[in-house]
Design an enzyme around this catalytic site. Structure first.
Site, PDB file in Angstrom:
ATOM      1  N   HIS A 186     -43.249 -44.362  -4.680  1.00  0.00           N
ATOM      2  CA  HIS A 186     -42.587 -45.611  -5.052  1.00  0.00           C
ATOM      3  C   HIS A 186     -41.278 -45.764  -4.271  1.00  0.00           C
ATOM      4  O   HIS A 186     -40.417 -44.894  -4.335  1.00  0.00           O
ATOM      5  CB  HIS A 186     -42.264 -45.626  -6.548  1.00  0.00           C
ATOM      6  CG  HIS A 186     -43.469 -45.832  -7.418  1.00  0.00           C
ATOM      7  ND1 HIS A 186     -43.382 -46.136  -8.755  1.00  0.00           N
ATOM      8  CD2 HIS A 186     -44.798 -45.803  -7.131  1.00  0.00           C
ATOM      9  CE1 HIS A 186     -44.603 -46.271  -9.253  1.00  0.00           C
ATOM     10  NE2 HIS A 186     -45.478 -46.067  -8.283  1.00  0.00           N
ATOM     11  N   LYS A 246     -34.790 -36.979 -15.098  1.00  0.00           N
ATOM     12  CA  LYS A 246     -34.121 -35.905 -14.361  1.00  0.00           C
ATOM     13  C   LYS A 246     -34.498 -34.495 -14.823  1.00  0.00           C
ATOM     14  O   LYS A 246     -34.205 -33.520 -14.137  1.00  0.00           O
ATOM     15  CB  LYS A 246     -32.597 -36.066 -14.475  1.00  0.00           C
ATOM     16  CG  LYS A 246     -32.067 -37.275 -13.761  1.00  0.00           C
ATOM     17  CD  LYS A 246     -32.213 -37.106 -12.271  1.00  0.00           C
ATOM     18  CE  LYS A 246     -32.122 -38.401 -11.512  1.00  0.00           C
ATOM     19  NZ  LYS A 246     -33.028 -38.486 -10.383  1.00  0.00           N
TER      20      LYS A 246
END
Ligand code: APR
Ligand code: PHB
Length: 388
Positions: free
Chosen positions: A72, A296
């Site tokens: 992406h 994350k």
């Protein structure tokens, strides 16, 4: 048994460390309390920073990721009824790859068993000993027999609830925590994703996230309250709630179907410092937790074990500088990701009891974010991952 490094925990952090040490010629055993199927049954986030993808490829476990991962170059932000794209690649030259964390773990497990390296699943009563000396040991029980592993170092990769951090004397650790007043309700469904790229949506009813695992499998989340119960959410109620939080073009395009998994998770930020105590090193969720906004968690585990494997290779090459700097080196990057995840969470969620100032400043910041190249770049740099 005698190894150079005993790795406690066979999640992504433990397995990746195992592969990195193998590549560095350092022998290790992985001790995992659960079965392999249990570990592979856990559903986790699925966005890999470019540094993570590059590392997995470099160490020979990237073949399926290269084939099946969805690259992406942008990410969507939804707010005030409209959609805005952050051009990650245009702003940073980097991409993210959508590939389930469970798949990363599976690839690492396959590589480990393919190389004939030792992993003990269903290791009970894992106990850490003498890690404040040069001769640490780990004991565990398997099928009723107790085993002892002698080692030079212990890597605590056993997640937030593991035994490693809990084994450090309380006065040797300082912890920092923020608990958020909401959770996420997540649904996995065998339906095509509503958008080619992820959408993070700020809405007056609460945050929503549209993610995916493949072109035919979607992962969606809506912010929920902490006292909500997953059983109270029918599939229809979930889809209605999600639809209500999306910009009209996505609400109309949303393809719904039966959920194949539905779960709820609270959000928190947590850091334990330092990440080294004698010959015990903490890595991944054992040392820190971030809320999933920004994805994350896995990526931080990856940078920790990258630093740790380098430090251990340096140690066996004759220098203790790497192991002495391990905690500081990790924490510099950890705190940046903790800050980013906290900021992104604070920007995108509805905070209970804040009906005025909070939403207004969120709206102003979102407007600024998508119209300022400097602000968009700051988001993009953090989202694709800071260097390690
Ligand atoms: N003994 C042995 N193994 C243990 C013990 C123990 N006492 N306690 C926990 N474990 C195992 C767990 O069963 C799990 O498989 O340690 C592993 C830890 O894995 P994770 O919790 O996935 O943590 P980590 O490998 O650091 O991965 C970080 O996972 O939790 C997500 O969001 C997080 O994406 C991040 C990533
Ligand atoms: C997911 O796909 O599960 C996912 C993606 C992005 C996030 C969190 C979770 O920020």
């Amino acid at each position: 048994m005698r190894v150079q490094v005993a790795i406690v925990g066979g999640g992504p952090a433990g397995h990746l460390l195992g592969q990195l040490l193998y590549k560095a010629g350092i022998d290790a055993v992985v001790l995992e309390q659960r079965s392999q199927d249990y570990v592979l049954g856990r559903i986790r986030a699925g966005v890999l920073e470019q540094g993570t993808t590059d590392l997995l490829t470099e160490i020979g476990v990237g073949a399926r990721l290269q084939r099946e991962g969805l690259v992406h170059g942008g990410v969507g932000l939804g707010f005030a009824g409209s959609h805005h794209r952050i051009d990650l690649h245009g702003l940073t030259g980097k991409n993210v790859t959508v590939y389930g964390q469970t798949e990363v773990t599976r690839d690492l497990m396959d590589a480990r068993s393919g190389a004939g390296l030792g992993t003990v699943y269903e290791a009970e009563n894992v106990t850490l000993h003498d890690f404040d000396t040069a001769h640490p040991r780990v004991t565990y029980t398997k099928d009723g027999t107790t085993f002892e592993v002698h080692c030079d170092f212990i890597a605590g990769c056993d997640g937030y609830h593991g035994v490693s951090r809990a084994s450090v004397p309380a006065d040797a650790l300082r912890t920092y925590e923020r608990v958020y007043p909401f959770g996420w309700l997540g649904v996995l469904s065998e339906t095509p994703p509503v958008s080619e790229e992820l959408i993070y949506a700020n809405h007056e009813r609460g945050f929503a996230l549209c993610s995916m695992r493949s072109h035919t499998r979607s992962r969606y989340y809506v912010q929920c309250s902490l006292d909500d119960k997953v059983e109270k959410w029918s599939d229809d109620a979930f889809w209605d709630e999600l639809r209500s939080r999306l910009a009209p073009e996505f609400a109309e395009a949303l393809v719904t179907g039966p959920s194949i998994e539905k779960s709820m998770a609270p959000l928190r930020s947590f850091v334990a410092e330092p990440m080294r105590f004698g010959r015990l090193f903490l890595a991944g969720d054992a040392a820190h937790i971030v809320p999933p906004t920004g994805a994350k968690g896995l990526n931080l585990a990856v940078s920790d074990v990258r630093y740790l494997s380098r430090a251990l290779a340096e140690f066996y090459g004759g220098s203790e500088a790497g192991i002495n700097n391990y905690s500081d080196t990790c924490l510099r990057r950890v705190w940046k990701a903790v800050r980013f995840s906290w900021w992104f969470t604070s920007l995108m969620h509805k905070f209970p009891d804040d009906s005025g100032f909070g939403p207004k400043t969120q709206a102003a910041e979102l407007d600024y974010l998508v119209h300022s190249q400097a602000a968009s770049t700051a988001l993009a740099e953090n989202y694709v991952g800071l260097p390690f």
